[in-house]
Design an enzyme around this catalytic site. Structure first.
Site, mmCIF file in Angstrom:
data_model
loop_
_atom_site.group_PDB
_atom_site.id
_atom_site.type_symbol
_atom_site.label_atom_id
_atom_site.label_comp_id
_atom_site.label_asym_id
_atom_site.label_seq_id
_atom_site.Cartn_x
_atom_site.Cartn_y
_atom_site.Cartn_z
ATOM 1 N N ASN A 1 40.631 9.406 108.102
ATOM 2 C CA ASN A 1 39.601 8.593 108.762
ATOM 3 C C ASN A 1 38.302 9.400 108.790
ATOM 4 O O ASN A 1 38.218 10.402 109.494
ATOM 5 C CB ASN A 1 40.079 8.239 110.178
ATOM 6 C CG ASN A 1 39.043 7.433 110.958
ATOM 7 O OD1 ASN A 1 37.899 7.297 110.547
ATOM 8 N ND2 ASN A 1 39.460 6.912 112.100
ATOM 9 N N CYS B 1 32.898 4.574 114.278
ATOM 10 C CA CYS B 1 33.407 4.203 112.949
ATOM 11 C C CYS B 1 32.813 2.902 112.414
ATOM 12 O O CYS B 1 32.988 2.582 111.242
ATOM 13 C CB CYS B 1 34.922 4.149 112.967
ATOM 14 S SG CYS B 1 35.660 5.713 113.461
ATOM 15 N N HIS C 1 37.341 -0.355 107.243
ATOM 16 C CA HIS C 1 37.314 1.008 107.780
ATOM 17 C C HIS C 1 38.704 1.614 107.637
ATOM 18 O O HIS C 1 39.712 0.950 107.874
ATOM 19 C CB HIS C 1 36.889 0.978 109.251
ATOM 20 C CG HIS C 1 37.068 2.295 109.926
ATOM 21 N ND1 HIS C 1 36.596 3.473 109.383
ATOM 22 C CD2 HIS C 1 37.701 2.643 111.084
ATOM 23 C CE1 HIS C 1 36.916 4.474 110.177
ATOM 24 N NE2 HIS C 1 37.590 4.003 111.213
#
Ligand code: COA
Length: 307
Positions: free
Chosen positions: A262, A108, A232
């Protein structure tokens, strides 16, 4: 030496999976997912290649460039369509690019690692680089596992970075990695994503705060100078906890996880794009981009937009 962000693009699959839809097959609820994560829905479908092509083409057009202007393609992905070849050459081919193309996998944190890589390439002679974060996470989700299925979504985001000798949008970076935490979030060959959610949560807040503080110190600013935080998008509670420790008002945080979930290395460019669409990117203002992910990896950067 300076680097400018000159174009952006995104892609998300059409199919939307709501929390209510997941609740029909999993022992979960819209209430639980919304309260614990902030996620209300996610987009599912496509491939890392197809989403990356769409986002990449938009970014090049947005920068006002021709495909032949791009010197290098760096693709951040945790979910390459194949183990080999890398996704980047396939995206390049689909877009009509003929430049060098390679993947970066930092989970990520991938987009920020790819931006850092592009910065290095610009420092050593390249002039225009396309960076794409693209993910097909849904392919690696066990849809009977409520721990993971509620969190992830598919999508892509892209940015064009251009060399500019006269100034820079990118003021500082701070990146890190700690492989001793590798087992906290994994996807084995042929398997699915698995995670120790609580421990990832705890460490995520710590590394975001630490890397953000170091990036801000290196840029010579404090959090009160920031107009925007582009984090993020893993869990709203992680963002809230980090923002609070950094003394950043949540009004300054860009939130897209409610709509996209996500999306790993796509989440920061998707969030940037959302902020720009809503008129939140203003020339001269400082923003903090900050991410963390499996590895564990983390990366923060301070930017000051010039357009
Ligand atoms: N639906 C309903 N209940 C669920 C659930 C779900 N999807 N997932 C877990 N639960 C239950 C648990 O079984 C537990 O029940 P119990 O109290 O009876 O034992 C309860 O909810 C609380 O579980 P817990 O794991 O403590 O929840 P949490 O508040 O830590 O939230 C995460 C779980 C995964 C949302 C959270 O830990 C998280 O976001 N971690 C970070 C993950 C992350 O960012 N990953 C990506 C990194 S890039």
């Amino acid at each position: 030496m300076g680097v400018r962000f000159t174009g952006w693009g995104i892609a998300v699959p059409e199919r939307i999976v709501t929390n209510d839809e997941l609740s029909q097959t999993l022992d979960t609820s819209d209430e639980w997912i919304t309260e614990r994560t902030g996620i209300r829905q996610r987009h599912v479908g496509g491939s890392a290649m197809s989403l990356g092509i769409t986002a990449g083409l938009e970014a090049v057009k947005d920068a006002g460039l021709e495909l032949s202007d791009i010197d290098f393609l760096v693709v951040a992905t945790t979910t390459p369509d194949r183990l080999c070849p890398a996704t980047a050459p396939m995206i390049a081919n689909g877009m009509g690019l003929t430049c060098p193309a390679m993947d970066v996998n930092a989970a990520c944190s991938g987009f920020m690692y790819a931006v850092r890589t592009a910065y290095g390439l610009l420092e050593t002679g390249n002039k225009k680089i396309l960076v794409i974060g693209t993910e097909n996470l849904s392919r690696w989700v066990d849809w009977t596992d409520r721990n993971m299925a509620v969190l992830l979504g598919d999508g892509a985001g892209a940015a064009v970075l251009e060399y500019d000798p006269d100034g820079s949008d990118l003021l500082s970076f701070y990146l890190g990695a700690d492989g001793s935490a590798a087992d906290l979030l994994t996807c084995e060959h042929g398997g699915f994503f698995e995670m120790n959610g609580r421990e990832v949560f705890r460490r995520a807040v710590r590394v975001v705060v630490d890397s953000a503080e170091k990036a801000m110190a290196s840029a010579g600013i404090t959090s009160s100078d920031l107009s925007l935080m582009i984090p993020h998008q893993a869990n709203i509670r992680i963002i809230q906890a980090a923002a609070q420790r950094l003394d950043i008002d949540m009004d300054k945080a860009v939130i897209t996880l409610d709509r996209y979930g996500n999306t790993s290395s796509s989440s920061i460019p998707l969030a940037f794009y959302d902020a720009r669409s809503n008129g939140r990117i203003k020339p001269g203002e400082f923003a903090l981009m900050t991410g963390f992910g499996a590895g564990m990896t983390w990366a923060s950067a301070v930017v000051r937009w010039s357009r």
